[in-house]
Each structure stands twice: as C-alpha cells, then as structure tokens.
Design a protein around this motif. Sequence first.
Motif, PDB file in Angstrom:
ATOM      1  N   THR A  49       0.913  -1.413   0.018  1.00 27.19           N
ATOM      2  CA  THR A  49      -0.043   0.074   0.126  1.00 27.19           C
ATOM      3  C   THR A  49       0.854   1.525   0.072  1.00 27.19           C
ATOM      4  OG1 THR A  49      -1.890   1.081   1.153  1.00 27.19           O
ATOM      5  CG2 THR A  49      -0.088   0.081   2.602  1.00 27.19           C
ATOM      6  N   ASN A  50       0.244   2.389  -0.188  1.00 26.72           N
ATOM      7  CA  ASN A  50       1.097   3.707  -0.021  1.00 26.72           C
ATOM      8  C   ASN A  50       1.889   3.771   1.039  1.00 26.72           C
ATOM      9  OD1 ASN A  50       0.128   4.256  -2.534  1.00 26.72           O
ATOM     10  ND2 ASN A  50      -1.594   5.642  -2.009  1.00 26.72           N
ATOM     11  N   GLY A  51       3.150   3.832   1.212  1.00 31.19           N
ATOM     12  CA  GLY A  51       3.887   3.912   2.488  1.00 31.19           C
ATOM     13  C   GLY A  51       4.109   2.687   3.438  1.00 31.19           C
ATOM     14  N   ASN A  83       4.926   3.445   7.050  1.00 36.08           N
ATOM     15  CA  ASN A  83       5.790   4.423   7.420  1.00 36.08           C
ATOM     16  C   ASN A  83       6.703   4.254   8.254  1.00 36.08           C
ATOM     17  OD1 ASN A  83       3.933   6.119   5.298  1.00 36.08           O
ATOM     18  ND2 ASN A  83       2.432   6.488   6.906  1.00 36.08           N
TER      19      ASN A  83
END
Length: 175
Positions: A49-51, A83
């Motif tokens: 996924t994003n990050g 993140n």
Amino acid sequence: MNSKSQSFLSIALLSLVFCSIQNVYSQQLSKSDFWQNVRFGGGLGLGFTNGGFNVALSPSGIYQVNENFATGLGLNFNYTKFNNDTFTAYGGSFMNFFNLIPQIQLSAELEQWRVNSNIGLDGADISENYWTTALFLGIGYTSRNVTVGLRYDIIYDDERSIYIDPLMPFIRFYF
C-alpha cells in the motif's frame, strides 16, 4: 464471551465434528499409510500500500484426509511496516482445505498471533504487545502442488489486526 471467542469456539467445534466424521475413512488406513497422506509446505503472503508493506511466511503440515479435504497446523511469522510503524508477529494456525474440483480450493484458516508493535511518533516511540486472532475464508486456483488465491479475514479489526487490509492474496506450496 466476545464474538472473536465465539467464532474461534465455533470453528474449533465444527472442525472437531468434521474430523470425527472423517475418522471412519482414516480407520481404513494402516499405520504406514498415515505418512503417505501427510504433506509439508506452507504459504507466502505479500501486501503493498502507499507507504507500507506486509510479508507473511507460514510453514505448515497438512494431512490429506481424502482427495477433496485436508486439515493441518502451521507456524506463522509476519512483518508489517507502514511509514515509521512496525509490527512483528508470530503464532500458530489451524487450517482446512476443501477442493470443490481439483483446480478450485476453498479454505478456512484460524490464526492466533502474538504481536509486538512499535509506533514512531514525533520525538517518542510507543511499544505495545498483545494477542490477536484472524479467521480467513479463501478461494484459490490449484495446479499440482501450488495454490494461488485470495483470502478474507472475516473478524478483521483495523485497530488490532497485523494485516493492512482484510483481503490478502496468498501462494501455498505443499509437497
């Protein structure tokens, strides 16, 4: 009793009943035939996924009760990074596989995890350790010793789950 405990108990009891029914078939096998019906392998899961991303490794052993049904146990390791947050988890699983036809496999997998999480905040890190459960129902395409498919955690908890999303692709190998 909470809904997760009820789900776990229901699946465990249903599996016990089904295995008892299958006992009639297994009594026909001689002791030496047992190991001819055991297969080893496991699974690999990846999510992006994003990050963030997720990787899961799950070696396991299954007993092929008949040509359509197999049941087994596994060990699980999972690492998730999103993140600055990391989650490391380990545990065990109980799984059942049913082939409608040789190429299509349905699965039910109950996983119990010990989670160690580290959440990076500005200037501080928060660590947490806890137990969590996942109950996956899945479908896959099987060709020889490999099954590729999707599984869905029906008791997904977005605050406690080790997975980014309740829907997860998988690859299983059994030899």
